[in-house]
Design a protein around this motif. Structure first.
Motif, PDB file in Angstrom:
ATOM      1  N   ASN A  92       0.839  -1.192   0.000  1.00  0.00           N
ATOM      2  CA  ASN A  92       0.000   0.000   0.000  1.00  0.00           C
ATOM      3  C   ASN A  92       0.880   1.250   0.000  1.00  0.00           C
ATOM      4  N   ALA A  94       0.615   3.807   1.703  1.00  0.00           N
ATOM      5  CA  ALA A  94       0.877   4.290   3.067  1.00  0.00           C
ATOM      6  C   ALA A  94       2.151   3.681   3.639  1.00  0.00           C
ATOM      7  N   SER A 177      -4.241  -0.658   7.273  1.00  0.00           N
ATOM      8  CA  SER A 177      -4.755  -0.130   6.018  1.00  0.00           C
ATOM      9  C   SER A 177      -6.084  -0.796   5.671  1.00  0.00           C
ATOM     10  N   THR A 208      -5.371   4.049   7.694  1.00  0.00           N
ATOM     11  CA  THR A 208      -6.309   4.475   6.659  1.00  0.00           C
ATOM     12  C   THR A 208      -7.681   3.900   7.006  1.00  0.00           C
ATOM     13  N   ASN A 266      -6.517   9.183   5.322  1.00  0.00           N
ATOM     14  CA  ASN A 266      -5.153   8.711   5.592  1.00  0.00           C
ATOM     15  C   ASN A 266      -4.569   9.576   6.700  1.00  0.00           C
TER      16      ASN A 266
END
Length: 278
Positions: A92, A94, A177, A208, A266
């Motif tokens: 991801n 992130a 996430s 997230t 986020n």
């Protein structure tokens, strides 16, 4: 076990809408006894467990903290049974934010909450973090281990239910996430307080969460165990932390084979040391 039982009695009592006094009446004991159970000062007599289980509508195993699934928690359990990786093996976005904000220039312990098939957990381990990860699905855990073996990295992966699991070990980074919508709204304050408590000073949370927007249609997946978040709700749990980054995005998704959109918050938050005042 005592702490898990204490938390579970409190959680399931509240879920059933019972006060300590009402639960005590059902069991024929004093409400002080219930209070002691929920504060880990004592444990119920073993002979009370069947009645307690019946009143709270959970199995004795689940009451004691063992993950026993009577029904599916996530709709993706069947998808994880396949050889292919449903979400792919690319991390991801992130994950790169974690690398940027808190690179592993020294040993850092990281927990991946709801790791799914393990793509993010394995990415972190590959980049030098000391990784632990958990998921509620057996297939997801097995695929996480398989991916780690293929890449040649070590991580500690275990089975746990996001709604019930509480930390008792400190981490430098907690990451999740797209899984926090499985936390019921009434438990979010308690769960995030636990996560914050067991985060080292200067540590970070990178999360997230899906958020509801009136201009975006509900997703085609019918997840009965998913609970909506609202804009700003996640940040409210971190009013006493330094918010390093916060963004809200809308993106296209085709996970169910039906094109649709999601809105997502986020957030990256850091636990800065408390300022000492005279």
């Amino acid at each position: 076990m005592k702490d898990k039982l204490a938390r579970n009695i409190s959680i399931y009592r509240k879920e059933r809408g019972l006060t300590q006094e009402e639960l005590a009446q059902h069991l024929g004991i004093s409400f002080q006894a219930i209070s002691k159970w929920e504060n880990s000062q004592s444990m119920p007599d073993i002979t009370l467990l069947p009645a307690l289980s019946k009143i709270l509508e959970v199995s004795v195993d689940k009451l004691l903290g063992y993950v026993v699934q009577d029904k599916k928690i996530t709709i993706y359990e069947d998808e994880y049974q396949t050889e292919e990786y449903y979400w792919g093996t690319e991390p991801n976005r992130a994950c790169y934010q974690v690398l940027q904000l808190m690179p592993p220039t020294k040993p850092l312990k990281l927990l991946d909450v709801g790791c799914g098939e393990g793509k993010d957990a394995v990415f972190f381990a590959r980049n030098g973090y000391e990784v632990s990860a958990f998921d509620v699905t057996d297939a997801g855990i097995e695929k996480t281990r398989r991916l780690a073996d293929r890449i040649g990295v070590h991580l500690n992966v275990f089975k746990a239910d996001l709604l019930e699991y509480r930390l008792d070990t400190h981490y430098d980074i907690i990451f999740s996430s797209g899984d926090l919508h499985y936390i019921k709204p009434e438990y979010r304050t308690e769960i995030f307080a636990n996560y914050k408590r067991f985060t080292n000073e200067n540590g970070m949370h990178v999360f997230t969460v899906f958020v509801n927007k009136p201009f975006i249609a509900p997703p085609p997946e019918k997840e009965t165990n998913a609970y909506a978040w609202h804009s700003g709700e996640l940040l409210a749990h971190y009013h006493d932390w330094l918010i390093r980054d916060s963004a809200e995005i809308v993106f296209d998704c085709n996970s169910s084979g039906i094109p649709h959109q999601h809105a997502m918050t986020n957030m990256a938050a850091q636990k800065v040391p408390s300022v000492l005042r005279p």
